[in-house]
Design an enzyme around this catalytic site. Sequence first.
Site, PDB file in Angstrom:
ATOM      1  N   GLY A 243       0.805  -1.207   0.000  1.00 21.19           N
ATOM      2  CA  GLY A 243       0.000   0.000   0.000  1.00 21.19           C
ATOM      3  C   GLY A 243       0.843   1.264   0.000  1.00 21.19           C
ATOM      4  O   GLY A 243       2.078   1.231   0.110  1.00 21.19           O
ATOM      5  N   HIS A 244       0.152   2.402  -0.103  1.00 18.73           N
ATOM      6  CA  HIS A 244       0.867   3.676  -0.186  1.00 18.73           C
ATOM      7  C   HIS A 244       1.672   3.948   1.088  1.00 18.73           C
ATOM      8  O   HIS A 244       1.251   3.644   2.191  1.00 18.73           O
ATOM      9  CB  HIS A 244      -0.073   4.840  -0.494  1.00 18.73           C
ATOM     10  CG  HIS A 244      -1.254   4.963   0.412  1.00 18.73           C
ATOM     11  ND1 HIS A 244      -2.396   5.591   0.027  1.00 18.73           N
ATOM     12  CD2 HIS A 244      -1.484   4.544   1.677  1.00 18.73           C
ATOM     13  CE1 HIS A 244      -3.268   5.569   1.007  1.00 18.73           C
ATOM     14  NE2 HIS A 244      -2.734   4.941   2.026  1.00 18.73           N
ATOM     15  N   ASN A 245       2.859   4.480   0.871  1.00 20.32           N
ATOM     16  CA  ASN A 245       3.780   4.888   1.937  1.00 20.32           C
ATOM     17  C   ASN A 245       4.339   3.724   2.756  1.00 20.32           C
ATOM     18  O   ASN A 245       4.927   3.939   3.818  1.00 20.32           O
ATOM     19  CB  ASN A 245       3.132   5.913   2.875  1.00 20.32           C
ATOM     20  CG  ASN A 245       2.849   7.227   2.187  1.00 20.32           C
ATOM     21  OD1 ASN A 245       1.757   7.422   1.650  1.00 20.32           O
ATOM     22  ND2 ASN A 245       3.830   8.115   2.177  1.00 20.32           N
ATOM     23  N   SER A 263       1.484   2.789   5.018  1.00 18.22           N
ATOM     24  CA  SER A 263       2.337   3.430   6.029  1.00 18.22           C
ATOM     25  C   SER A 263       2.969   2.461   7.018  1.00 18.22           C
ATOM     26  O   SER A 263       3.544   2.897   8.020  1.00 18.22           O
ATOM     27  CB  SER A 263       1.561   4.518   6.793  1.00 18.22           C
ATOM     28  OG  SER A 263       1.121   5.526   5.907  1.00 18.22           O
TER      29      SER A 263
END
Length: 352
Positions: A243-245, A263
Amino acid sequence: MTFTLAELASRVGGEVVGDGALVVEGVAPLEDAGPHDVSFFSNRKYRKAFEASRAGVVVVEPDAEIPAGRTVLRARNAYLAFAKISTLFHPPQEPLPEIAPEAVIHPSARVHPSAQVMPLASIGPDAVIGARTIVHPGVHVCEGARVGEDCLLYPNVVIRERCVVGNRVILQPGCVIGSDGFGFAFDPDGEGHGPRHFKVPQAGIAVVEDDVEIGANACIDRATLGATRVGRGTKIDNLVQLGHNVELGPLCLIVAQVGIAGSTKLGMGVVAAGQVGIIGHLNIGDGVKMGAQSGIAGDVAAGDTVSGTPAQPHADWLRSQAALRQLPDLRREVKELRRELDRLRAGKEGKP
């Protein structure tokens, strides 16, 4: 291409037991190897196959018991030595420096003269392709993306805009670097169109550091802001979702169908076995090992090994699994005890 066994030993640092002049022509599994093939044995499970093998030479661990008359190459790490030998017979693909006329290269893109771009690949505006990198058919390198030296991009890889791929990176077919992260803000009014999920711009990038390999159809989402990062030397199997980050430290091993939510940060040398699921915003310490299908819902300290859903220390999980197997017998025993208790109660109530 052929080598003598002595030559192979000098290449991988092994010790020959037997005929060092034996000519080796290839590599093969124990069951299929012939008198001029090299195979390897490091798992006791395959002892019978080792003893029955027709392989001319077998790479073994230093303490392996050797059948009489068997030629072997002893190595401190048999699997690693075999891998290096196999690479001698199956060297990496070398680029043929050319740009196919069927490729689509934007005038502002910079493709190194030693790189190879095959038919139907596309390189977008201001994109960079480094020296000796091979770009297979159907690859899309989008605007402003940068790909380093000695990379191998297999068919239908997509590297989205502004994302960065380091040196000596292998991207297997269909993997996507920098797809949009899954970010939406609920809008109850929807500007007159009714409630909706409002898309949060994914303005960051994805960074893949040097010596990474990413499997087929894996997806590395770009960051909402900043960067999603895959650390140096990390290896990612097929069908993995980051996922993002998300940030993966160096030298991690991420096995098939793992999903890591946004994250979350993994340290150095973390191992996630198949189908592990990790929720977002966690910290997973250096050297952590997560058993297959584990569900990780909290931070994991460096060096820990966890299994199960929700994840728990591996030793505790083994005990719980052992207890679980005993449940049918325990259930029968409880039912028998309950019947006996009912009989005792009935007898007591029937007495004057």
